[in-house]
Design a protein around this motif. Sequence first.
Motif, PDB file in Angstrom:
ATOM      1  N   LYS A   2     132.264  11.951  32.904  1.00 26.63           N
ATOM      2  CA  LYS A   2     133.370  12.142  33.649  1.00 26.63           C
ATOM      3  C   LYS A   2     133.242  12.452  35.227  1.00 26.63           C
ATOM      4  O   LYS A   2     132.348  13.451  35.534  1.00 26.63           O
ATOM      5  CB  LYS A   2     134.217  13.125  33.389  1.00 26.63           C
ATOM      6  CG  LYS A   2     135.888  12.714  33.514  1.00 26.63           C
ATOM      7  CD  LYS A   2     136.734  13.726  32.710  1.00 26.63           C
ATOM      8  CE  LYS A   2     137.992  13.460  33.113  1.00 26.63           C
ATOM      9  NZ  LYS A   2     138.625  13.444  34.458  1.00 26.63           N
ATOM     10  N   ILE A   3     133.414  11.698  36.087  1.00 24.25           N
ATOM     11  CA  ILE A   3     133.180  11.944  37.524  1.00 24.25           C
ATOM     12  C   ILE A   3     134.246  12.971  38.063  1.00 24.25           C
ATOM     13  O   ILE A   3     135.351  13.136  37.720  1.00 24.25           O
ATOM     14  CB  ILE A   3     133.697  10.388  38.505  1.00 24.25           C
ATOM     15  CG1 ILE A   3     133.065  10.470  39.809  1.00 24.25           C
ATOM     16  CG2 ILE A   3     135.183   9.924  38.372  1.00 24.25           C
ATOM     17  CD1 ILE A   3     132.740   9.198  40.525  1.00 24.25           C
ATOM     18  N   THR A   4     133.683  13.687  38.874  1.00 30.69           N
ATOM     19  CA  THR A   4     134.773  15.261  39.252  1.00 30.69           C
ATOM     20  C   THR A   4     135.401  14.434  40.551  1.00 30.69           C
ATOM     21  O   THR A   4     135.382  13.598  41.124  1.00 30.69           O
ATOM     22  CB  THR A   4     133.778  16.164  39.922  1.00 30.69           C
ATOM     23  OG1 THR A   4     133.066  15.740  40.915  1.00 30.69           O
ATOM     24  CG2 THR A   4     132.616  16.422  38.952  1.00 30.69           C
ATOM     25  N   LYS A   5     136.468  15.445  40.456  1.00 31.81           N
ATOM     26  CA  LYS A   5     137.421  15.228  41.767  1.00 31.81           C
ATOM     27  C   LYS A   5     136.800  15.304  43.123  1.00 31.81           C
ATOM     28  O   LYS A   5     136.925  14.556  44.072  1.00 31.81           O
ATOM     29  CB  LYS A   5     138.397  16.194  41.781  1.00 31.81           C
ATOM     30  CG  LYS A   5     139.468  16.309  42.677  1.00 31.81           C
ATOM     31  CD  LYS A   5     140.319  17.413  42.328  1.00 31.81           C
ATOM     32  CE  LYS A   5     141.251  17.737  43.746  1.00 31.81           C
ATOM     33  NZ  LYS A   5     142.067  19.093  43.759  1.00 31.81           N
ATOM     34  N   ASN A   6     135.796  16.092  43.218  1.00 30.86           N
ATOM     35  CA  ASN A   6     134.829  16.292  44.622  1.00 30.86           C
ATOM     36  C   ASN A   6     134.290  14.940  44.739  1.00 30.86           C
ATOM     37  O   ASN A   6     134.109  14.578  45.866  1.00 30.86           O
ATOM     38  CB  ASN A   6     134.061  17.308  44.637  1.00 30.86           C
ATOM     39  CG  ASN A   6     135.063  18.820  44.663  1.00 30.86           C
ATOM     40  OD1 ASN A   6     136.035  18.674  45.210  1.00 30.86           O
ATOM     41  ND2 ASN A   6     134.205  19.771  44.486  1.00 30.86           N
ATOM     42  N   GLU A   7     133.568  14.539  43.571  1.00 28.22           N
ATOM     43  CA  GLU A   7     132.699  13.229  43.869  1.00 28.22           C
ATOM     44  C   GLU A   7     133.640  12.236  44.200  1.00 28.22           C
ATOM     45  O   GLU A   7     133.374  11.190  45.278  1.00 28.22           O
ATOM     46  CB  GLU A   7     131.986  12.817  42.533  1.00 28.22           C
ATOM     47  CG  GLU A   7     130.874  13.701  42.213  1.00 28.22           C
ATOM     48  CD  GLU A   7     130.297  13.638  40.737  1.00 28.22           C
ATOM     49  OE1 GLU A   7     129.207  13.759  40.550  1.00 28.22           O
ATOM     50  OE2 GLU A   7     131.386  13.377  39.794  1.00 28.22           O
ATOM     51  N   LEU A   8     134.885  11.815  43.654  1.00 28.68           N
ATOM     52  CA  LEU A   8     135.944  10.915  44.088  1.00 28.68           C
ATOM     53  C   LEU A   8     136.153  10.948  45.584  1.00 28.68           C
ATOM     54  O   LEU A   8     136.502   9.995  46.301  1.00 28.68           O
ATOM     55  CB  LEU A   8     137.078  11.041  43.281  1.00 28.68           C
ATOM     56  CG  LEU A   8     136.678  10.671  41.716  1.00 28.68           C
ATOM     57  CD1 LEU A   8     138.112  10.538  40.816  1.00 28.68           C
ATOM     58  CD2 LEU A   8     136.560   9.011  41.736  1.00 28.68           C
ATOM     59  N   GLN A   9     136.426  12.383  45.886  1.00 26.29           N
ATOM     60  CA  GLN A   9     136.705  12.524  47.530  1.00 26.29           C
ATOM     61  C   GLN A   9     135.596  12.202  48.416  1.00 26.29           C
ATOM     62  O   GLN A   9     136.032  11.861  49.481  1.00 26.29           O
ATOM     63  CB  GLN A   9     137.368  13.923  47.760  1.00 26.29           C
ATOM     64  CG  GLN A   9     137.909  14.355  48.896  1.00 26.29           C
ATOM     65  CD  GLN A   9     138.914  13.573  49.187  1.00 26.29           C
ATOM     66  OE1 GLN A   9     140.129  13.544  48.653  1.00 26.29           O
ATOM     67  NE2 GLN A   9     139.021  12.481  50.235  1.00 26.29           N
ATOM     68  N   TYR A  10     134.456  12.582  47.927  1.00 27.23           N
ATOM     69  CA  TYR A  10     133.397  12.315  48.555  1.00 27.23           C
ATOM     70  C   TYR A  10     133.294  10.949  48.852  1.00 27.23           C
ATOM     71  O   TYR A  10     132.928  10.264  50.024  1.00 27.23           O
ATOM     72  CB  TYR A  10     132.012  12.888  48.138  1.00 27.23           C
ATOM     73  CG  TYR A  10     130.723  12.434  48.825  1.00 27.23           C
ATOM     74  CD1 TYR A  10     130.211  12.977  49.915  1.00 27.23           C
ATOM     75  CD2 TYR A  10     129.996  11.436  48.137  1.00 27.23           C
ATOM     76  CE1 TYR A  10     129.323  12.581  50.506  1.00 27.23           C
ATOM     77  CE2 TYR A  10     128.649  11.092  48.703  1.00 27.23           C
ATOM     78  CZ  TYR A  10     128.456  11.644  49.938  1.00 27.23           C
ATOM     79  OH  TYR A  10     127.188  11.219  50.452  1.00 27.23           O
ATOM     80  N   LEU A  11     133.355  10.013  47.656  1.00 24.60           N
ATOM     81  CA  LEU A  11     133.127   8.751  48.002  1.00 24.60           C
ATOM     82  C   LEU A  11     134.138   8.032  48.768  1.00 24.60           C
ATOM     83  O   LEU A  11     133.958   7.121  49.658  1.00 24.60           O
ATOM     84  CB  LEU A  11     133.422   7.804  46.469  1.00 24.60           C
ATOM     85  CG  LEU A  11     133.208   6.605  46.377  1.00 24.60           C
ATOM     86  CD1 LEU A  11     132.112   5.822  46.939  1.00 24.60           C
ATOM     87  CD2 LEU A  11     133.720   5.988  44.861  1.00 24.60           C
ATOM     88  N   ALA A  12     135.408   8.574  48.808  1.00 22.90           N
ATOM     89  CA  ALA A  12     136.387   7.963  49.713  1.00 22.90           C
ATOM     90  C   ALA A  12     135.984   8.141  51.157  1.00 22.90           C
ATOM     91  O   ALA A  12     136.013   7.392  51.841  1.00 22.90           O
ATOM     92  CB  ALA A  12     137.784   8.712  49.653  1.00 22.90           C
ATOM     93  N   HIS A  13     135.399   9.393  51.465  1.00 24.44           N
ATOM     94  CA  HIS A  13     134.990   9.853  52.715  1.00 24.44           C
ATOM     95  C   HIS A  13     133.544   8.685  53.113  1.00 24.44           C
ATOM     96  O   HIS A  13     133.673   8.240  54.196  1.00 24.44           O
ATOM     97  CB  HIS A  13     134.545  11.116  53.109  1.00 24.44           C
ATOM     98  CG  HIS A  13     135.986  11.830  53.019  1.00 24.44           C
ATOM     99  ND1 HIS A  13     137.037  11.396  53.691  1.00 24.44           N
ATOM    100  CD2 HIS A  13     136.105  13.094  52.716  1.00 24.44           C
ATOM    101  CE1 HIS A  13     137.967  12.477  53.507  1.00 24.44           C
ATOM    102  NE2 HIS A  13     137.423  13.488  52.779  1.00 24.44           N
ATOM    103  N   LYS A  14     132.822   8.468  52.084  1.00 29.30           N
ATOM    104  CA  LYS A  14     131.876   7.441  52.258  1.00 29.30           C
ATOM    105  C   LYS A  14     132.291   6.162  52.687  1.00 29.30           C
ATOM    106  O   LYS A  14     131.635   5.517  53.649  1.00 29.30           O
ATOM    107  CB  LYS A  14     130.975   7.690  51.228  1.00 29.30           C
ATOM    108  CG  LYS A  14     129.520   6.994  51.229  1.00 29.30           C
ATOM    109  CD  LYS A  14     128.841   7.169  49.991  1.00 29.30           C
ATOM    110  CE  LYS A  14     127.419   6.479  49.936  1.00 29.30           C
ATOM    111  NZ  LYS A  14     126.795   6.333  48.728  1.00 29.30           N
ATOM    112  N   LYS A 276     133.313  19.642  54.228  1.00 33.32           N
ATOM    113  CA  LYS A 276     134.270  20.642  53.687  1.00 33.32           C
ATOM    114  C   LYS A 276     134.227  20.672  51.964  1.00 33.32           C
ATOM    115  O   LYS A 276     134.826  21.324  51.473  1.00 33.32           O
ATOM    116  CB  LYS A 276     135.701  20.345  54.275  1.00 33.32           C
ATOM    117  CG  LYS A 276     135.999  21.009  55.415  1.00 33.32           C
ATOM    118  CD  LYS A 276     137.367  20.841  55.630  1.00 33.32           C
ATOM    119  CE  LYS A 276     137.848  21.152  57.262  1.00 33.32           C
ATOM    120  NZ  LYS A 276     138.937  20.739  57.583  1.00 33.32           N
ATOM    121  N   ILE A 277     134.005  19.468  51.435  1.00 33.14           N
ATOM    122  CA  ILE A 277     133.897  19.287  50.105  1.00 33.14           C
ATOM    123  C   ILE A 277     133.263  20.282  49.313  1.00 33.14           C
ATOM    124  O   ILE A 277     132.177  20.247  49.571  1.00 33.14           O
ATOM    125  CB  ILE A 277     133.690  17.890  49.789  1.00 33.14           C
ATOM    126  CG1 ILE A 277     134.617  16.698  50.333  1.00 33.14           C
ATOM    127  CG2 ILE A 277     133.541  17.702  48.307  1.00 33.14           C
ATOM    128  CD1 ILE A 277     134.374  15.213  50.127  1.00 33.14           C
TER     129      ILE A 277
END
Lengths: 277, 308
Positions: A2-14, A276-277
């Motif tokens: 399962k992908i974490t919330k932080n990883e998803l947020q990181y991807l969005a910024h990437k 910040k993540i």
Amino acid sequence: MKITKNELQYLAHKLRLKVLKMINKAGSSHVGSAFSIAELLSVLYSEYLNISPENVKDDDRDRFIMSKGHAVAILYAILSEKKFFPEDWLETFYQNDTMLAGHATAKNIPGIELSTGSLGHGLSVGCGMAYAGKLDKKNYKVVVMLSDGECNEGSNWEAILFAAHHKLNNLIVIVDYNKIQSLGHTSDIMEIEPFADKWRMFNWNTIEVDGHNIDEIRSCFKQFDNEQKKPSVMIAHTVKGKGVSFMEDTVLWHYRTPKGEEYENAIKEINKLVNKI
Amino acid sequence: MRTAFIKTLESLAEKNKDIFLIVGDLGFGVTTNFAEKYPEQYLNSGIAEQNMTGVAAGLAMSGKTVLTYSIANFPTIRPLEQIRNDVCYHNANVKIVAVGGGFCYGALGPTHFATEDLAIMRALPNIVVLAPGDPWEAKAATEAMITYKGPVYLRLGRAGEPNVHKSPVNYQIGKSITVKEGNDITILCIGGTLYNSLQASEILERKGISVRLISMGSLKPLDTDAILKAAKETNNIFTVEEHSLIGGLGSAVSEIICESRIPVKLKKLGVTSEFPDRVGNQEWFLKKYKLDSDGIVETILQTLKNKQ
């Protein structure tokens, strides 16, 4: 895994960083329209859609249609991120004698389901795909991303009637409700409120979320999966240009290409968010 | 032609379960039997042609051979951008079927004239444009259209046109059908003008003019070879169409002849680009625009006389 919330947020910024680079080189824009859907695409492609480079031609794959084709930079960015095509293709965005057009182009580009660019087309085609899924007793779902301004187009409302009439519960619409369209705020150009009520009155399963909140996006999709009778719509309240303070909620950044200092500052701001993540 | 089309489609749909017919809430008494026989292959998508065409593209992208069916301009000009972007751009296997080509619905008024459809459809990339000339051609065109993979526009007339051909025809996309050989002049006709063109050619024969009559049932691709052959072998070419003089068969033939450098005289018979003030039935309109057999004869004789 399962992908974490932080990883998803990181991807969005990437994705935002990739888009900045693409748009800077291209000398084009629609940067604001791309930034408003970064979190949505991050969740869609990381855990919700059953689409991968391996199954991209399978009949059973999920279908994603980017009806707001002008925001395609970020779709190209996530498709390369997910290995549908090599990352160096992104450098060809908008360039002469290349394939990555400034509006979503399906021709020869793996992962793009439908060529779009003229607004008001994607939902009808999505209805056709969802209807075919029902006819053929397939389990795939069809997800169509609309913009708020796009909902000015009458063709959408033909499709909205159609989907509800045929109980296409395998069809999901996401509206990127960033409140700005081509020449101004939606409330000034063509008021669409009461927006969620309109969809409810048209017999759609309707949920409003903060389109930048990963938890809300995730739980909304979970709810959609339980819907048995109706098509579903996520009205995603978003901020145009989200992530870069001077781009947020401005009409200008529908059009303007970040160059020089603006470009550098935009990158700095996104990097700050990443840290910040 | 309408009856030939639907009967042929019914028989094809029996075996080919990928055939899927969408109607835009029209076709009372025409598609009813199809709907009852093949409910899984039929959909009435309501009075919403843009959505009908987009849905058709989506179904085609999911493996179906999809037909959209309506009358006059409703399945073509109304959802034109859906045809261009969703169907043609994606080379989707969608067949757009219009009944009531030309002035079939003449008395209903100009909103119901399909008199620019051929020009507009012909301009789009990736689409085949067919306009059969009689029920036999309509049957064969329907079969060819279903076999062909990709976008097709099929322009039909009404129900009850007379058969010109005596038996099934060899109809191929991109090929014309020579109905009658002749050496003096050639009449190239399209769609329902075939019958009047045949009548006209018989009158002209009695006046001593040898007429070659060719039914150009495939406007795009067009049978260039047959046109060039006629240009070389006969001195005058006449095009006949129940369609605007702008952009249809006459224009397409002009384009080929102009670039061929073959010295041949060309006269286009068709409909003036206008919205008429008065209405009447199809026969009345054909007479008005000199597309009935007498009108065709008159124009041809006048043209030949002027050129002498």
